[in-house]
Design a protein around this motif. Sequence first.
Motif, PDB file in Angstrom:
ATOM      1  N   LYS A  76       0.840  -1.201   0.000  1.00  0.00           N
ATOM      2  CA  LYS A  76       0.000   0.000   0.000  1.00  0.00           C
ATOM      3  C   LYS A  76       0.872   1.247   0.000  1.00  0.00           C
ATOM      4  CE  LYS A  76      -0.300   0.458   5.021  1.00  0.00           C
ATOM      5  NZ  LYS A  76       0.451   1.733   5.047  1.00  0.00           N
ATOM      6  N   SER A  77       0.234   2.379  -0.203  1.00  0.00           N
ATOM      7  CA  SER A  77       0.926   3.661  -0.084  1.00  0.00           C
ATOM      8  C   SER A  77       1.260   3.914   1.382  1.00  0.00           C
ATOM      9  CB  SER A  77       0.048   4.797  -0.610  1.00  0.00           C
ATOM     10  OG  SER A  77       0.573   6.058  -0.228  1.00  0.00           O
ATOM     11  N   PRO A  78       2.435   4.469   1.692  1.00  0.00           N
ATOM     12  CA  PRO A  78       2.787   4.765   3.087  1.00  0.00           C
ATOM     13  C   PRO A  78       1.778   5.681   3.776  1.00  0.00           C
ATOM     14  CG  PRO A  78       4.720   4.926   1.681  1.00  0.00           C
ATOM     15  CD  PRO A  78       3.541   4.777   0.769  1.00  0.00           C
ATOM     16  N   ALA A  79       1.069   6.463   2.990  1.00  0.00           N
ATOM     17  CA  ALA A  79       0.108   7.405   3.577  1.00  0.00           C
ATOM     18  C   ALA A  79      -1.208   6.740   3.957  1.00  0.00           C
ATOM     19  CB  ALA A  79      -0.168   8.545   2.599  1.00  0.00           C
ATOM     20  N   ASP A  80      -1.469   5.552   3.451  1.00  0.00           N
ATOM     21  CA  ASP A  80      -2.744   4.875   3.699  1.00  0.00           C
ATOM     22  C   ASP A  80      -2.665   3.995   4.946  1.00  0.00           C
ATOM     23  OD1 ASP A  80      -3.824   6.025   1.442  1.00  0.00           O
ATOM     24  OD2 ASP A  80      -3.287   4.335   0.142  1.00  0.00           O
ATOM     25  N   THR A  81      -3.781   3.917   5.635  1.00  0.00           N
ATOM     26  CA  THR A  81      -3.896   3.030   6.797  1.00  0.00           C
ATOM     27  C   THR A  81      -4.945   1.966   6.490  1.00  0.00           C
ATOM     28  OG1 THR A  81      -3.328   4.811   8.340  1.00  0.00           O
ATOM     29  CG2 THR A  81      -4.449   2.878   9.244  1.00  0.00           C
ATOM     30  N   LEU A  82      -4.519   0.710   6.483  1.00  0.00           N
ATOM     31  CA  LEU A  82      -5.422  -0.403   6.189  1.00  0.00           C
ATOM     32  C   LEU A  82      -5.308  -1.451   7.291  1.00  0.00           C
ATOM     33  CD1 LEU A  82      -4.763  -0.841   2.351  1.00  0.00           C
ATOM     34  CD2 LEU A  82      -6.811   0.108   3.425  1.00  0.00           C
ATOM     35  N   ALA A  83      -6.446  -1.973   7.703  1.00  0.00           N
ATOM     36  CA  ALA A  83      -6.487  -2.980   8.752  1.00  0.00           C
ATOM     37  C   ALA A  83      -6.867  -4.339   8.170  1.00  0.00           C
ATOM     38  CB  ALA A  83      -7.492  -2.567   9.829  1.00  0.00           C
ATOM     39  N   HIS A  84      -6.793  -5.355   9.002  1.00  0.00           N
ATOM     40  CA  HIS A  84      -7.136  -6.721   8.598  1.00  0.00           C
ATOM     41  C   HIS A  84      -8.515  -6.763   7.946  1.00  0.00           C
ATOM     42  CE1 HIS A  84      -8.525 -10.888   9.166  1.00  0.00           C
ATOM     43  NE2 HIS A  84      -7.254 -11.244   9.244  1.00  0.00           N
ATOM     44  N   ARG A  85      -9.499  -6.088   8.534  1.00  0.00           N
ATOM     45  CA  ARG A  85     -10.870  -6.132   8.005  1.00  0.00           C
ATOM     46  C   ARG A  85     -10.965  -5.528   6.608  1.00  0.00           C
ATOM     47  NH1 ARG A  85     -10.946  -2.187  11.967  1.00  0.00           N
ATOM     48  NH2 ARG A  85     -11.370  -0.058  11.232  1.00  0.00           N
ATOM     49  N   ASP A  86     -10.084  -4.564   6.291  1.00  0.00           N
ATOM     50  CA  ASP A  86     -10.111  -3.953   4.956  1.00  0.00           C
ATOM     51  C   ASP A  86      -9.697  -4.967   3.891  1.00  0.00           C
ATOM     52  OD1 ASP A  86     -10.820  -1.296   5.827  1.00  0.00           O
ATOM     53  OD2 ASP A  86      -8.768  -1.086   6.568  1.00  0.00           O
ATOM     54  N   TYR A  87      -8.646  -5.702   4.164  1.00  0.00           N
ATOM     55  CA  TYR A  87      -8.190  -6.715   3.201  1.00  0.00           C
ATOM     56  C   TYR A  87      -9.205  -7.848   3.084  1.00  0.00           C
ATOM     57  CZ  TYR A  87      -3.691  -4.330   3.577  1.00  0.00           C
ATOM     58  OH  TYR A  87      -2.696  -3.384   3.559  1.00  0.00           O
ATOM     59  N   LEU A  88      -9.697  -8.323   4.231  1.00  0.00           N
ATOM     60  CA  LEU A  88     -10.662  -9.419   4.201  1.00  0.00           C
ATOM     61  C   LEU A  88     -11.953  -8.989   3.519  1.00  0.00           C
ATOM     62  CD1 LEU A  88     -11.412 -12.297   4.958  1.00  0.00           C
ATOM     63  CD2 LEU A  88     -12.123 -11.457   7.208  1.00  0.00           C
ATOM     64  N   GLY A  89     -12.413  -7.787   3.807  1.00  0.00           N
ATOM     65  CA  GLY A  89     -13.637  -7.293   3.176  1.00  0.00           C
ATOM     66  C   GLY A  89     -13.503  -7.199   1.669  1.00  0.00           C
ATOM     67  N   ALA A  90     -12.335  -6.751   1.200  1.00  0.00           N
ATOM     68  CA  ALA A  90     -12.107  -6.651  -0.244  1.00  0.00           C
ATOM     69  C   ALA A  90     -12.119  -8.027  -0.892  1.00  0.00           C
ATOM     70  CB  ALA A  90     -10.785  -5.951  -0.511  1.00  0.00           C
ATOM     71  N   LEU A  91     -11.555  -9.014  -0.216  1.00  0.00           N
ATOM     72  CA  LEU A  91     -11.554 -10.381  -0.750  1.00  0.00           C
ATOM     73  C   LEU A  91     -12.978 -10.935  -0.828  1.00  0.00           C
ATOM     74  CD1 LEU A  91      -8.452 -11.728   1.183  1.00  0.00           C
ATOM     75  CD2 LEU A  91      -8.622 -11.494  -1.295  1.00  0.00           C
ATOM     76  N   GLY A 128       1.890  -3.062   4.263  1.00  0.00           N
ATOM     77  CA  GLY A 128       0.662  -3.585   3.668  1.00  0.00           C
ATOM     78  C   GLY A 128       0.231  -4.854   4.380  1.00  0.00           C
ATOM     79  N   ALA A 129       0.192  -5.960   3.653  1.00  0.00           N
ATOM     80  CA  ALA A 129      -0.203  -7.231   4.266  1.00  0.00           C
ATOM     81  C   ALA A 129       0.327  -8.393   3.444  1.00  0.00           C
ATOM     82  CB  ALA A 129      -1.722  -7.325   4.389  1.00  0.00           C
ATOM     83  N   ASP A 130       0.667  -9.471   4.124  1.00  0.00           N
ATOM     84  CA  ASP A 130       0.993 -10.740   3.486  1.00  0.00           C
ATOM     85  C   ASP A 130      -0.157 -11.694   3.763  1.00  0.00           C
ATOM     86  OD1 ASP A 130       3.397  -9.563   2.916  1.00  0.00           O
ATOM     87  OD2 ASP A 130       4.628 -11.216   3.629  1.00  0.00           O
ATOM     88  N   LEU A 131      -0.624 -12.416   2.743  1.00  0.00           N
ATOM     89  CA  LEU A 131      -1.727 -13.336   2.940  1.00  0.00           C
ATOM     90  C   LEU A 131      -1.481 -14.644   2.215  1.00  0.00           C
ATOM     91  CD1 LEU A 131      -4.589 -12.234   0.580  1.00  0.00           C
ATOM     92  CD2 LEU A 131      -2.733 -10.671   1.053  1.00  0.00           C
ATOM     93  N   PHE A 132      -1.802 -15.719   2.891  1.00  0.00           N
ATOM     94  CA  PHE A 132      -1.719 -17.034   2.273  1.00  0.00           C
ATOM     95  C   PHE A 132      -3.069 -17.384   1.659  1.00  0.00           C
ATOM     96  CE2 PHE A 132       1.910 -17.375   5.121  1.00  0.00           C
ATOM     97  CZ  PHE A 132       2.835 -17.990   4.293  1.00  0.00           C
ATOM     98  N   VAL A 133      -3.043 -17.913   0.451  1.00  0.00           N
ATOM     99  CA  VAL A 133      -4.266 -18.314  -0.244  1.00  0.00           C
ATOM    100  C   VAL A 133      -4.040 -19.674  -0.873  1.00  0.00           C
ATOM    101  CG1 VAL A 133      -4.857 -15.919  -0.744  1.00  0.00           C
ATOM    102  CG2 VAL A 133      -3.627 -17.257  -2.456  1.00  0.00           C
ATOM    103  N   LEU A 134      -5.116 -20.343  -1.236  1.00  0.00           N
ATOM    104  CA  LEU A 134      -4.984 -21.574  -1.991  1.00  0.00           C
ATOM    105  C   LEU A 134      -4.459 -21.252  -3.382  1.00  0.00           C
ATOM    106  CD1 LEU A 134      -8.197 -23.608  -1.072  1.00  0.00           C
ATOM    107  CD2 LEU A 134      -5.937 -23.658   0.011  1.00  0.00           C
ATOM    108  N   ARG A 135      -3.601 -22.109  -3.879  1.00  0.00           N
ATOM    109  CA  ARG A 135      -2.990 -21.896  -5.195  1.00  0.00           C
ATOM    110  C   ARG A 135      -4.043 -21.696  -6.280  1.00  0.00           C
ATOM    111  NH1 ARG A 135       0.919 -19.809  -7.397  1.00  0.00           N
ATOM    112  NH2 ARG A 135       2.271 -20.737  -5.801  1.00  0.00           N
ATOM    113  N   GLU A 136      -5.187 -22.341  -6.138  1.00  0.00           N
ATOM    114  CA  GLU A 136      -6.205 -22.290  -7.194  1.00  0.00           C
ATOM    115  C   GLU A 136      -6.827 -20.905  -7.387  1.00  0.00           C
ATOM    116  OE1 GLU A 136     -10.155 -24.208  -5.594  1.00  0.00           O
ATOM    117  OE2 GLU A 136      -8.448 -25.165  -4.592  1.00  0.00           O
TER     118      GLU A 136
END
Length: 266
Positions: free
Chosen positions: A103-118, A137-145
Motif C-alpha cells: 500500500k501507499s505509506p500514507a494509507d492506513t489499512l487494517a485486517h478487516r479492509d483486506y478481508l472485506g475486499a476479498l 501492507g499485508a501478506d496473505l496465504f491463499v490456496l494456489r487455485e
Amino acid sequence: MKTRPEILRALASDETDRLLLAQLLDRLETCRERSYPTSTRFLDPRERALAEEAVRLSGASSECVFWGGYDEAERTAALFFPDYLTPEAAVSDAPLALLRAEKSPADTLAHRDYLGALMGLQIERSMVGDILVHEGGADLFVLREVADFLLLHFDRAGRKRIALSEVPPETLRRAAAAEIEGEGSVASLRLDSVAALVFGLSRAQAQEQVAHGQVLLNSRVCLRPDHEVAAGDRITVRGKGRARLTGLGGVSRKGRQFVRFTRSAP
C-alpha cells in the motif's frame, strides 16, 4: 480405527460439521486409493480440532500434516500424503501461495479492509489463510487455485489502491508485535486458570473460550480447560492476543503457583 459412518456420528454436531468431515474423509480416501497428495481448504481453529480428531479416529495421523504457510498459522489446511512422501515434502509441495499486498505509506489499512475486499471479490473465507498486516501492507496465504485470479483482480482494499504480487513463502513479513511482561499467581497450572490470568479474563470466560475452540496451546486448539501448561508453552486466545509462559516461580503459603509471561496484542 473407526469407519466413516462411525466418525461422522461421533463428531458431527450439525450438518455443517458433517459436510466438513465428509469432505475431509473424501480427501483422505482419495490419497489412500490413488497414492497422491490431497488437501482440504483452510480450516479455522475449531474446524482443525474436529479434523484432527477425525484423522486420529481414521488411523491416519501418520498420513496427515496441518499447514498454513508458517509455523504459528491460525488457519491451516489438512495435507494428506502417501507413504512415499515425508511430512516435510508434503509441506514443501503444499498448494498454497503467499501474496503480498503493498500500500501507499500514507494509507492506513487494517485486517478487516483486506478481508472485506476479498469477500467483495466473491472469494470464500476458506480459500484464504492468515492475513498478516504489517507496515508496508499485508501478506496473505491463499490456496494456489485462486492465486492467479487475485493477482488479476485484487487491487483495492478499503477503497485504497494496493499492488499485489506473489512472493516466496520464506520472505513472509509480519508486524513486530509489542510485547509486555507480566507475572501473577494461579490456583493451578490449568489452561483456563493461566489464560484467565494472562488475558485478564474471568475463569468462566476463559472456560467458555476454551469450549468454543478459541484457545490455542502451542498453535493447536485445546478443548480441555484442565490441561496443565508448562514453562515455554505458547497460548493464543482469538481476539485477545498471544502469550508465552517464560517461567514458573515458587508456591505461595496458600499453595498458589507464581508464573511469569510475555503477551502481545491481537
